[in-house]
Design an enzyme around this catalytic site. Structure first.
Site, mmCIF file in Angstrom:
data_model
loop_
_atom_site.group_PDB
_atom_site.id
_atom_site.type_symbol
_atom_site.label_atom_id
_atom_site.label_comp_id
_atom_site.label_asym_id
_atom_site.label_seq_id
_atom_site.Cartn_x
_atom_site.Cartn_y
_atom_site.Cartn_z
ATOM 1 N N LYS A 22 0.833 -1.223 0.000
ATOM 2 C CA LYS A 22 0.000 0.000 0.000
ATOM 3 C C LYS A 22 0.857 1.258 0.000
ATOM 4 O O LYS A 22 0.644 2.166 -0.815
ATOM 5 C CB LYS A 22 -0.908 -0.011 1.223
ATOM 6 C CG LYS A 22 -1.576 1.318 1.479
ATOM 7 C CD LYS A 22 -1.916 1.489 2.947
ATOM 8 C CE LYS A 22 -2.198 2.921 3.252
ATOM 9 N NZ LYS A 22 -1.389 3.505 4.312
ATOM 10 N N ASN A 23 1.830 1.334 0.907
ATOM 11 C CA ASN A 23 2.561 2.595 1.041
ATOM 12 C C ASN A 23 3.526 2.852 -0.117
ATOM 13 O O ASN A 23 3.948 3.991 -0.324
ATOM 14 C CB ASN A 23 3.255 2.678 2.407
ATOM 15 C CG ASN A 23 2.257 2.962 3.519
ATOM 16 O OD1 ASN A 23 1.132 3.375 3.245
ATOM 17 N ND2 ASN A 23 2.662 2.738 4.759
ATOM 18 N N CYS A 117 -5.414 14.082 12.000
ATOM 19 C CA CYS A 117 -4.892 12.721 12.065
ATOM 20 C C CYS A 117 -5.754 11.915 13.001
ATOM 21 O O CYS A 117 -6.091 12.385 14.080
ATOM 22 C CB CYS A 117 -3.475 12.797 12.616
ATOM 23 S SG CYS A 117 -2.892 11.220 13.155
ATOM 24 N N ARG A 123 0.111 15.637 12.506
ATOM 25 C CA ARG A 123 1.000 15.079 11.484
ATOM 26 C C ARG A 123 1.561 16.226 10.654
ATOM 27 O O ARG A 123 1.039 16.565 9.591
ATOM 28 C CB ARG A 123 0.248 14.050 10.628
ATOM 29 C CG ARG A 123 -0.083 12.814 11.456
ATOM 30 C CD ARG A 123 -0.721 11.720 10.656
ATOM 31 N NE ARG A 123 0.171 11.115 9.681
ATOM 32 C CZ ARG A 123 -0.147 10.040 8.970
ATOM 33 N NH1 ARG A 123 -1.324 9.463 9.130
ATOM 34 N NH2 ARG A 123 0.696 9.533 8.102
ATOM 35 N N ASP A 308 3.838 0.976 12.189
ATOM 36 C CA ASP A 308 2.618 0.468 11.552
ATOM 37 C C ASP A 308 2.305 -0.970 11.955
ATOM 38 O O ASP A 308 1.281 -1.517 11.536
ATOM 39 C CB ASP A 308 2.726 0.568 10.015
ATOM 40 C CG ASP A 308 2.756 2.011 9.546
ATOM 41 O OD1 ASP A 308 2.453 2.909 10.360
ATOM 42 O OD2 ASP A 308 3.084 2.245 8.372
ATOM 43 N N ARG A 400 -9.099 0.401 3.448
ATOM 44 C CA ARG A 400 -8.210 1.376 2.794
ATOM 45 C C ARG A 400 -6.858 0.760 2.503
ATOM 46 O O ARG A 400 -6.158 1.203 1.588
ATOM 47 C CB ARG A 400 -7.984 2.586 3.716
ATOM 48 C CG ARG A 400 -9.150 3.533 3.809
ATOM 49 C CD ARG A 400 -8.738 4.790 4.543
ATOM 50 N NE ARG A 400 -7.378 5.096 4.186
ATOM 51 C CZ ARG A 400 -6.396 5.310 5.054
ATOM 52 N NH1 ARG A 400 -6.632 5.296 6.334
ATOM 53 N NH2 ARG A 400 -5.187 5.555 4.637
HETATM 54 C C1 EPZ Z 1 4.346 7.184 6.546
HETATM 55 O O1 EPZ Z 1 3.635 8.320 7.015
HETATM 56 C C2 EPZ Z 1 3.338 6.075 6.400
HETATM 57 N N1 EPZ Z 1 2.340 6.469 5.420
HETATM 58 C C3 EPZ Z 1 2.702 5.760 7.752
HETATM 59 O O2 EPZ Z 1 1.906 4.610 7.581
HETATM 60 C C4 EPZ Z 1 3.798 5.440 8.777
HETATM 61 O O3 EPZ Z 1 3.221 5.319 10.049
HETATM 62 C C5 EPZ Z 1 4.863 6.537 8.804
HETATM 63 O O4 EPZ Z 1 5.359 6.788 7.459
HETATM 64 C C6 EPZ Z 1 6.073 6.176 9.666
HETATM 65 O O5 EPZ Z 1 6.646 4.989 9.191
HETATM 66 C C7 EPZ Z 1 2.615 6.322 4.123
HETATM 67 O O6 EPZ Z 1 3.657 5.859 3.702
HETATM 68 C C8 EPZ Z 1 1.530 6.728 3.171
HETATM 69 P P1 EPZ Z 1 6.659 10.348 8.498
HETATM 70 P P2 EPZ Z 1 4.331 9.750 6.971
HETATM 71 O O7 EPZ Z 1 6.709 11.599 7.721
HETATM 72 O O8 EPZ Z 1 5.171 9.838 5.767
HETATM 73 C C9 EPZ Z 1 7.356 13.580 11.987
HETATM 74 C C10 EPZ Z 1 -0.021 3.283 7.715
HETATM 75 O O9 EPZ Z 1 -0.616 2.818 8.702
HETATM 76 N N2 EPZ Z 1 7.330 14.565 10.892
HETATM 77 O O10 EPZ Z 1 7.731 9.329 8.294
HETATM 78 O O11 EPZ Z 1 3.255 10.754 7.181
HETATM 79 C C11 EPZ Z 1 5.982 12.971 12.236
HETATM 80 O O12 EPZ Z 1 5.203 13.780 13.101
HETATM 81 C C12 EPZ Z 1 0.489 4.706 7.734
HETATM 82 O O13 EPZ Z 1 0.172 2.668 6.650
HETATM 83 C C13 EPZ Z 1 7.651 15.871 11.156
HETATM 84 O O14 EPZ Z 1 7.929 16.252 12.296
HETATM 85 O O15 EPZ Z 1 5.229 9.657 8.276
HETATM 86 C C14 EPZ Z 1 6.347 11.621 12.815
HETATM 87 O O16 EPZ Z 1 6.599 11.767 14.187
HETATM 88 C C15 EPZ Z 1 0.004 5.471 8.911
HETATM 89 N N3 EPZ Z 1 7.630 16.767 10.119
HETATM 90 C C16 EPZ Z 1 7.667 11.256 12.125
HETATM 91 O O17 EPZ Z 1 8.174 12.495 11.594
HETATM 92 C C17 EPZ Z 1 7.328 16.393 8.839
HETATM 93 O O18 EPZ Z 1 7.339 17.255 7.941
HETATM 94 C C18 EPZ Z 1 7.564 10.263 10.984
HETATM 95 O O19 EPZ Z 1 6.591 10.722 10.040
HETATM 96 C C19 EPZ Z 1 7.026 15.059 8.584
HETATM 97 C C20 EPZ Z 1 7.018 14.153 9.633
#
Ligand code: EPZ
Length: 433
Positions: A22-23, A117, A123, A308, A400
């Site tokens: 999916k991702n 979120c 997020r 995840d 989803r």
């Molecule tokens: C991806 O989300 C995945 N989604 C999420 O999977 C997954 O939980 C996450 O990565 C972490 O592995 C997709 O790939 C579509 P991040 P993403 O940016 O990209 C902080 C699922 O269940 N951060 O790696 O949104 C954030 O708050 C989903 O399949 C900032 O501070 O996650 C978090 O603490 C849910 N500033 C950490 O980084 C930013 O600009 C990691 O977030 C971006 C993120």
């Protein structure tokens, strides 16, 4: 709208074919808009997030046709640069990947912010925006939309150090940089398998990306991307979810079409918990005959234990002997599902980003409400392991991200069926993902 009825308490036996990730799919489909010419994507999972993103491409003028249930041909040659509306962003958070893709192809993008979120926390996308600015784009956030525009109509290569390891920021910046003028270096990049898959997809279409899978990614911008064929990697988290189901319920299940290396971080924990995992070519045989043993889990970016997977493994730990501690270091409030587990008899305390689980002898079936994708999967696992009947509502979250979850679970002996929800029961919609 439907709900799932699950009769728990049966071990699982059989074989499951794991779908495309999916991702990876939700990054590759937006990236296809950067390609001129027909782009054939294979091993596409049949999940609602994919349908939503293909719809966004069509609204922008792409031609999209399925060649078979898992192969889609996307031709974005005539795509025009348009606004990506809130209605799409609300339904699928990954629509924010349209920002990097449109900025790369047209030098400008106008995309609705994905909104709140349903993990219960915020997020942020500050690192995505920092990346676009570093690439020379002017970025404004107004009326719920992000508007990014590069001077001279093309972004320019640069060096970007991410303050936080972020999958989304790495992917968004990599996409814009693929069609930039000159070289971009992304430091402190995310290393998840789907980051690598996106880089491989773009390279197969003519991009020049090196180092994906390490924390320094170098992108030498090219003038255009051409059509081609690409097959999406298997879903690490889908496979891990079925592994956690076997851990919780007992039994023995072969998971086919996986990349065993991607599973190491999950296999290591399940082995500590008393689950046997045997690797055979591109499959894993997962068995649990003896009792479940407690463990501690700390989620980390890849190759650490994935956030995840924490709700699904928590479902199994509810039934393990002893006290387990889960620390989520990626999302600080991803424990909303725990109140539902407590209603099944689980003994859990949450303190900030820690969950302390005292294993119990048995869980009992209950009425459950899924609150996000992985939480919903975890409730499904708890319901399959519990004594008695559970009803799970808000299953649109589960659908989803999990292809044919009912068919796959039934094929290994899970007693689960979908029934229509009477209209008066309200159902939520949200944008986690
Ligand atoms: C991806 O989300 C995945 N989604 C999420 O999977 C997954 O939980 C996450 O990565 C972490 O592995 C997709 O790939 C579509 P991040 P993403 O940016 O990209 C902080 C699922 O269940 N951060 O790696 O949104 C954030 O708050 C989903 O399949 C900032 O501070 O996650 C978090 O603490 C849910 N500033 C950490 O980084 C930013 O600009 C990691 O977030 C971006 C993120």
């Amino acid at each position: 709208m439907i709900k799932y009825i699950v009769e728990g308490g049966r071990p699982l036996f059989g074989e499951i074919h794991i779908s495309g990730a999916k991702n990876a799919a939700v990054a590759i489909i937006p990236a296809a808009l950067m390609v001129t010419g027909p782009c054939r994507i294979e091993n596409v999972p049949q999940i609602s997030d994919v349908t939503i993103l293909l719809g966004v491409l069509q609204d922008l003028g792409a031609s999209v046709r399925y060649l078979n249930p898992h192969t889609v041909e996307v031709d974005c040659t005539k795509l025009r640069n348009g606004r990506v509306p809130y209605e799409s962003a609300r339904q699928c958070r990954a629509s924010y990947y349209m920002l990097g893709a449109l900025l790369g192809r047209f030098g400008a993008a106008d995309v609705a912010l994905p909104g709140g979120c349903n993990f219960g926390g915020t997020r942020p996308i500050d690192q995505h925006l920092k990346g676009f600015k570093a690439l020379g784009a002017q970025v404004d956030t107004q009326g719920g939309f992000v508007m990014a525009e590069a001077a001279g109509g093309r972004v320019k290569g640069t060096s970007i150090f991410l303050d936080k390891v972020s999958v989304g920021a790495t992917i968004n910046i990599m996409m814009a940089a693929a069609l930039a003028e000159g070289m971009t270096v992304i430091e402190n990049a995310a290393k998840e398998p789907h980051v690598v898959d996106l880089a491989n997809f773009l390279n197969s279409m003519g991009a020049n990306i090196m180092g994906a899978g390490t924390d320094v990614i170098k992108v030498r911008g090219v003038d255009s991307l051409r059509g081609g064929t690409y097959s999406i990697i298997p879903d690490q988290i889908e496979a891990g979810t079925y592994m956690a189901a076997v851990a919780a319920c007992g039994g023995s299940v072969k998971l086919c079409n996986i990349i065993p290396k991607h599973m190491d971080c999950i296999t290591a924990k399940l082995t500590e918990m008393g689950v046997e995992v045997q690797e055979v070519d591109d499959s894993l045989l997962v068995s649990r005959i003896g009792p479940l043993v407690r463990t501690n889990i700390k989620t980390m970016p890849y190759p650490g234990f994935p956030t995840d997977m924490q709700p699904q493994v928590a479902a199994a730990l509810c039934l393990a002997r002893g006290t387990s501690v889960i620390t989520d270091n990626v999302w600080n409030s991803r424990f909303r599902y725990i109140d539902e587990f407590k209603r099944m008899g689980a003994q859990i305390q949450v303190d900030g980003n820690l969950a302390i689980i005292e294993g119990v002898e048995r869980l009992t079936g209950a009425q459950l409400e899924a609150c996000d994708l992985r939480a919903g999967a975890a409730m499904l696992i708890a319901a399959l392991a519990a004594h008695g009947i559970s009803e799970i509502t808000n299953v649109q979250y589960i659908e989803r991200g999990y292809e044919d979850v009912i068919g796959k679970l039934r094929s290994i002996g899970g007693s689960i069926r979908a029934v229509e929800v009477p209209e008066e029961e309200p159902l939520a919609v949200s944008s986690a993902g």
